[in-house]
Design a protein around this motif. Structure first.
Motif, mmCIF file in Angstrom:
data_model
loop_
_atom_site.group_PDB
_atom_site.id
_atom_site.type_symbol
_atom_site.label_atom_id
_atom_site.label_comp_id
_atom_site.label_asym_id
_atom_site.label_seq_id
_atom_site.Cartn_x
_atom_site.Cartn_y
_atom_site.Cartn_z
ATOM 1 N N TYR A 163 34.493 19.661 54.936
ATOM 2 C CA TYR A 163 34.451 18.946 56.198
ATOM 3 C C TYR A 163 32.976 18.717 56.506
ATOM 4 C CZ TYR A 163 33.497 23.318 58.774
ATOM 5 O OH TYR A 163 32.946 24.486 59.244
ATOM 6 N N PHE A 164 32.690 17.828 57.436
ATOM 7 C CA PHE A 164 31.317 17.343 57.621
ATOM 8 C C PHE A 164 30.287 18.457 57.831
ATOM 9 C CE2 PHE A 164 32.806 17.811 61.900
ATOM 10 C CZ PHE A 164 31.686 18.134 62.644
ATOM 11 N N ALA A 165 30.636 19.529 58.514
ATOM 12 C CA ALA A 165 29.651 20.568 58.818
ATOM 13 C C ALA A 165 29.291 21.426 57.609
ATOM 14 C CB ALA A 165 30.167 21.454 59.956
ATOM 15 N N GLU A 166 30.075 21.382 56.538
ATOM 16 C CA GLU A 166 29.783 22.166 55.331
ATOM 17 C C GLU A 166 28.869 21.440 54.356
ATOM 18 O OE1 GLU A 166 33.223 24.858 53.674
ATOM 19 O OE2 GLU A 166 33.965 22.847 54.121
ATOM 20 N N ARG A 167 28.722 20.145 54.521
ATOM 21 C CA ARG A 167 27.957 19.360 53.554
ATOM 22 C C ARG A 167 26.505 19.819 53.517
ATOM 23 N NH1 ARG A 167 31.032 14.272 55.685
ATOM 24 N NH2 ARG A 167 32.883 14.422 54.383
ATOM 25 N N GLY A 168 25.955 19.870 52.303
ATOM 26 C CA GLY A 168 24.560 20.239 52.127
ATOM 27 C C GLY A 168 24.297 21.729 52.054
ATOM 28 N N PHE A 169 25.351 22.557 52.081
ATOM 29 C CA PHE A 169 25.166 24.007 52.006
ATOM 30 C C PHE A 169 25.202 24.488 50.565
ATOM 31 C CE2 PHE A 169 25.938 24.017 56.496
ATOM 32 C CZ PHE A 169 25.277 25.147 56.958
ATOM 33 N N ASP A 194 36.365 35.287 61.342
ATOM 34 C CA ASP A 194 36.143 34.381 60.214
ATOM 35 C C ASP A 194 34.713 33.868 60.299
ATOM 36 O OD1 ASP A 194 36.103 32.250 58.406
ATOM 37 O OD2 ASP A 194 37.931 31.328 59.170
ATOM 38 N N ALA A 195 33.893 34.234 59.335
ATOM 39 C CA ALA A 195 32.498 33.774 59.315
ATOM 40 C C ALA A 195 32.269 32.866 58.118
ATOM 41 C CB ALA A 195 31.549 34.959 59.251
ATOM 42 N N PHE A 196 31.559 31.762 58.346
ATOM 43 C CA PHE A 196 31.066 30.902 57.273
ATOM 44 C C PHE A 196 29.566 31.159 57.197
ATOM 45 C CE2 PHE A 196 28.850 27.044 55.948
ATOM 46 C CZ PHE A 196 29.448 26.813 54.722
ATOM 47 N N VAL A 197 29.102 31.501 55.995
ATOM 48 C CA VAL A 197 27.699 31.840 55.801
ATOM 49 C C VAL A 197 27.160 30.996 54.648
ATOM 50 C CG1 VAL A 197 26.075 33.725 55.319
ATOM 51 C CG2 VAL A 197 28.230 34.217 56.505
ATOM 52 N N GLY A 198 25.970 30.450 54.810
ATOM 53 C CA GLY A 198 25.362 29.673 53.735
ATOM 54 C C GLY A 198 23.966 29.233 54.104
ATOM 55 N N ARG A 199 23.338 28.533 53.170
ATOM 56 C CA ARG A 199 21.982 28.017 53.368
ATOM 57 C C ARG A 199 22.034 26.497 53.328
ATOM 58 N NH1 ARG A 199 18.505 32.363 52.752
ATOM 59 N NH2 ARG A 199 19.478 34.129 51.706
ATOM 60 N N LYS A 200 21.521 25.863 54.367
ATOM 61 C CA LYS A 200 21.540 24.407 54.479
ATOM 62 C C LYS A 200 20.336 23.817 53.746
ATOM 63 C CE LYS A 200 23.098 20.609 56.652
ATOM 64 N NZ LYS A 200 24.421 20.092 56.576
ATOM 65 N N GLY A 201 20.608 22.883 52.827
ATOM 66 C CA GLY A 201 19.544 22.142 52.183
ATOM 67 C C GLY A 201 18.924 22.773 50.957
ATOM 68 N N GLY A 202 19.199 24.036 50.677
ATOM 69 C CA GLY A 202 18.628 24.676 49.499
ATOM 70 C C GLY A 202 18.487 26.172 49.695
ATOM 71 N N PHE A 203 18.176 26.863 48.609
ATOM 72 C CA PHE A 203 18.099 28.322 48.647
ATOM 73 C C PHE A 203 16.863 28.841 49.370
ATOM 74 C CE2 PHE A 203 21.223 27.649 45.337
ATOM 75 C CZ PHE A 203 22.156 28.635 45.639
ATOM 76 N N ASP A 204 15.887 27.965 49.633
ATOM 77 C CA ASP A 204 14.687 28.392 50.349
ATOM 78 C C ASP A 204 14.908 28.483 51.850
ATOM 79 O OD1 ASP A 204 13.345 28.475 47.950
ATOM 80 O OD2 ASP A 204 12.495 26.467 48.163
ATOM 81 N N GLY A 211 28.761 17.964 38.251
ATOM 82 C CA GLY A 211 29.899 18.461 39.027
ATOM 83 C C GLY A 211 29.528 19.277 40.247
ATOM 84 N N PHE A 212 28.244 19.652 40.381
ATOM 85 C CA PHE A 212 27.815 20.453 41.527
ATOM 86 C C PHE A 212 27.329 19.543 42.649
ATOM 87 C CE2 PHE A 212 27.872 23.749 38.396
ATOM 88 C CZ PHE A 212 28.126 24.915 39.114
ATOM 89 N N ALA A 213 27.632 19.933 43.872
ATOM 90 C CA ALA A 213 27.162 19.185 45.030
ATOM 91 C C ALA A 213 25.653 19.333 45.137
ATOM 92 C CB ALA A 213 27.827 19.715 46.299
ATOM 93 N N SER A 214 25.011 18.292 45.585
ATOM 94 C CA SER A 214 23.567 18.334 45.799
ATOM 95 C C SER A 214 23.309 18.740 47.246
ATOM 96 C CB SER A 214 22.972 16.957 45.526
ATOM 97 O OG SER A 214 21.630 16.915 45.930
ATOM 98 N N PRO A 215 22.385 19.674 47.492
ATOM 99 C CA PRO A 215 22.141 20.120 48.869
ATOM 100 C C PRO A 215 21.743 19.002 49.824
ATOM 101 C CG PRO A 215 20.985 21.536 47.322
ATOM 102 C CD PRO A 215 21.559 20.404 46.544
ATOM 103 N N GLY A 216 21.133 17.950 49.334
ATOM 104 C CA GLY A 216 20.705 16.866 50.212
ATOM 105 C C GLY A 216 21.705 15.736 50.336
ATOM 106 N N SER A 217 22.839 15.841 49.640
ATOM 107 C CA SER A 217 23.805 14.729 49.648
ATOM 108 C C SER A 217 24.837 14.898 50.740
ATOM 109 C CB SER A 217 24.505 14.633 48.294
ATOM 110 O OG SER A 217 25.478 15.650 48.176
ATOM 111 N N HIS A 218 25.588 13.859 50.933
ATOM 112 C CA HIS A 218 26.689 13.888 51.911
ATOM 113 C C HIS A 218 28.015 13.754 51.199
ATOM 114 C CE1 HIS A 218 23.961 13.906 55.261
ATOM 115 N NE2 HIS A 218 23.303 12.924 54.699
ATOM 116 N N ASP A 219 28.097 14.219 49.938
ATOM 117 C CA ASP A 219 29.349 14.178 49.166
ATOM 118 C C ASP A 219 30.400 15.002 49.843
ATOM 119 O OD1 ASP A 219 28.151 12.620 47.293
ATOM 120 O OD2 ASP A 219 27.858 14.202 45.809
#
Length: 193
Positions: A52-58, A75-85, A185-193
Motif C-alpha cells: 500500500y502507498f505508505a510502505e513504498r520505498g522501505f 501490530d508494528a510496522f518497522v523499516g527504513r525509508k529510502g535506504g539502509f542509511d 525483482g527487488f523493489a528500489s528504495p526510491g521507486s514507487h513500485d
C-alpha cells in the motif's frame, strides 16, 4: 465526520489502484486459514509485497505482532525509508481478530476511524512463512521469520498466491540487506513500485 472518512477512503483507493488483474481466478474470493495466535505472534520479515502507498520505498521492513491480554493484537510496522542509511521508523496499529475466523482474519485499525482487513491465506506447519492478503487482491505480503529466503521457497509461495487468483507480477521483493538493492525483482528504495 463521515465526509472526511469517505474522502480518506477515496484517497486510499486512488493510491492503491492497479491495472486489471489478468489472473483467470481473479474473481474467486479468498479463504483464510486458521492460526494458532500465540504461535503466530512475534517478528515477521517482509520478503515481498504488493504494497500500500505508505510502505513504498522501505527496506529492511518487518512486522511485529504481540497478543494482548484482551485478545487484541499490537501490530508494528518497522523499516527504513529510502535506504539502509536512514533511521528506523516504527508505525503502531491495533488489530482485532474477526470472530469465527479461527484467527485468520484481522481488522486492522490504521487510525480512527479507518480500518482495513488483513487475511492470513497460508502459514506453513512450522510457522516459518506466511502469506497475508487483502480481500480485493490489490495488496499482498510474503512474510518469513528470517530475513533471507531462497529462490525456490519464494517461487513456491508466489505460486500459492497465483493459485488464489493474485497477479503475482505485482509483487516486489523487499531488500533486507544492502547488497539486495538493485538486484532483479527487488523493489528500489526510491521507486514507487
Amino acid at each position: 465526520m463521515s465526509l472526511i472518512a469517505a474522502a480518506v477512503c477515496l484517497g486510499f483507493a486512488g493510491c492503491t489502484s492497479q491495472p486489471a488483474n489478468p489472473n483467470p481466478r481473479a474473481a474467486v474470493p479468498l479463504s483464510t486459514v486458521a492460526v494458532d495466535l500465540p504461535r503466530y505472534m512475534g517478528r515477521w520479515y517482509v520478503i515481498a509485497n504488493i504494497p500500500y502507498f505508505a510502505e513504498r520505498g522501505f527496506v529492511g521492513s518487518r512486522a511485529e505482532w504481540k497478543l494482548r491480554s484482551d485478545g487484541r493484537i499490537d501490530d508494528a510496522f518497522v523499516g527504513r525509508k529510502g535506504g539502509f542509511d536512514g533511521p528506523e521508523k516504527r508505525y503502531q496499529f491495533l488489530d482485532r481478530v474477526k470472530e469465527g475466523s479461527g484467527g485468520g482474519a484481522w481488522r486492522v485499525r490504521l487510525f480512527w476511524p479507518i480500518y482495513v482487513s488483513q487475511l492470513t491465506l497460508y502459514v506453513d506447519p512450522d510457522y516459518r512463512y506466511t502469506l497475508i492478503g487483502y480481500p480485493d487482491k490489490s495488496l499482498g505480503w510474503i512474510f518469513s521469520r528470517e530475513p533471507d529466503m531462497d529462490d525456490a521457497t519464494y517461487r513456491a509461495l508466489l505460486a500459492r498466491f497465483h493459485a488464489m487468483g493474485y497477479d503475482t507480477s505485482q509483487f516486489r521483493r523487499i531488500p533486507q540487506k544492502p547488497d539486495q538493492i538493485g538486484q532483479p525483482g527487488f523493489a528500489s528504495p526510491g521507486s514507487h513500485d
